[in-house]
Write an enzyme that holds these catalytic residues in place. Structure first.
Site, short mmCIF file in Angstrom:
data_model
loop_
_atom_site.label_atom_id
_atom_site.label_comp_id
_atom_site.label_asym_id
_atom_site.label_seq_id
_atom_site.Cartn_x
_atom_site.Cartn_y
_atom_site.Cartn_z
CB SER A 89 52.29 33.81 42.15
OG SER A 89 53.34 32.99 42.57
CB SER A 90 47.60 35.46 43.91
OG SER A 90 47.01 36.73 44.04
#
Length: 210
Positions: free
Chosen positions: A59-60
């Site tokens: 994930s970012s």
């Protein structure tokens, strides 16, 4: 170098989403380069989701920051993560909670994450190869539960394993959108939940990006 890049990443996140001191300190303390594929290390501190093996994604940092804030910015005793992935979110939690329990269904991903935890001497992270939707009964109840993948619903088993007053944060599929929601357990049941933000996560069942 790592600390400076992590600080810059946090400054970029801060312009979009407010960070509590506890979450900011955790993000700065963890070397994100260790958690991304070697060919993508130059992008480790960008605010992008990055591909991993088996059609999975890390994930970012912005998403990890949001999930951490939504779950428990002041920390707690124990947290259960459904979907270990690269291990980055669990490592952030290890700076916020006394104990982190993280379950992953893909063996290759889990083995890589465990090696990262060993290198970083993260002695308060415990992992298990299993279906995370069944939880980890022997260590329940948990103060908080996080789904690191999109789900269609919250299994009753996980509600049972959450402490009274505990929090579940989960990206839920609603129509054609993924929405991060937060639920609090009261009198043995979850409340109606709070919509926090839209998102884009790997599907917990199919392992594909929605």
């Amino acid at each position: 170098m790592q600390t400076r890049m992590a600080q810059q990443m946090c400054e970029e996140i801060q312009r979009i989403f407010p960070l509590s001191p506890k979450v900011r300190e955790a993000l700065i303390a963890v070397d994100r380069e260790i958690f991304v594929p070697s060919a993508l290390k130059h992008l480790a501190y960008s605010l992008d989701a990055l591909p991993m093996v088996d059609s999975q994604w890390i994930s970012s940092p912005l998403t990890v920051a949001k999930m951490s804030e939504y779950l428990a910015p002041n920390g707690g005793d124990s947290v259960l993560e459904v979907g270990c992935g690269s291990g980055y979110q669990a490592m952030i939690f290890s700076k916020m909670f006394r104990r982190v329990f993280s379950i992953e269904r893909i063996g290759k991903l889990l083995n890589e994450a465990k090696e990262r935890f060993r290198l970083l001497q993260a002695h308060n992270i415990f992992t298990k190869l299993a279906d995370g939707q069944k939880g980890w009964e022997e260590y329940a109840p948990f103060d908080a539960i996080l789904f690191s993948a999109c789900a269609k619903s919250i299994p009753h088993t996980l509600v049972e394993q959450l402490s009274e007053g505990g929090v579940i944060v989960v990206p839920l599929l609603e129509g054609n959108k993924q929405v991060i929601k937060r639920f609090v357990k009261s009198r043995g049941q979850l409340d109606r939940g709070e919509n926090l933000s839209e998102c884009l996560f790997v599907d917990i069942q199919d392992g594909i990006l929605q």
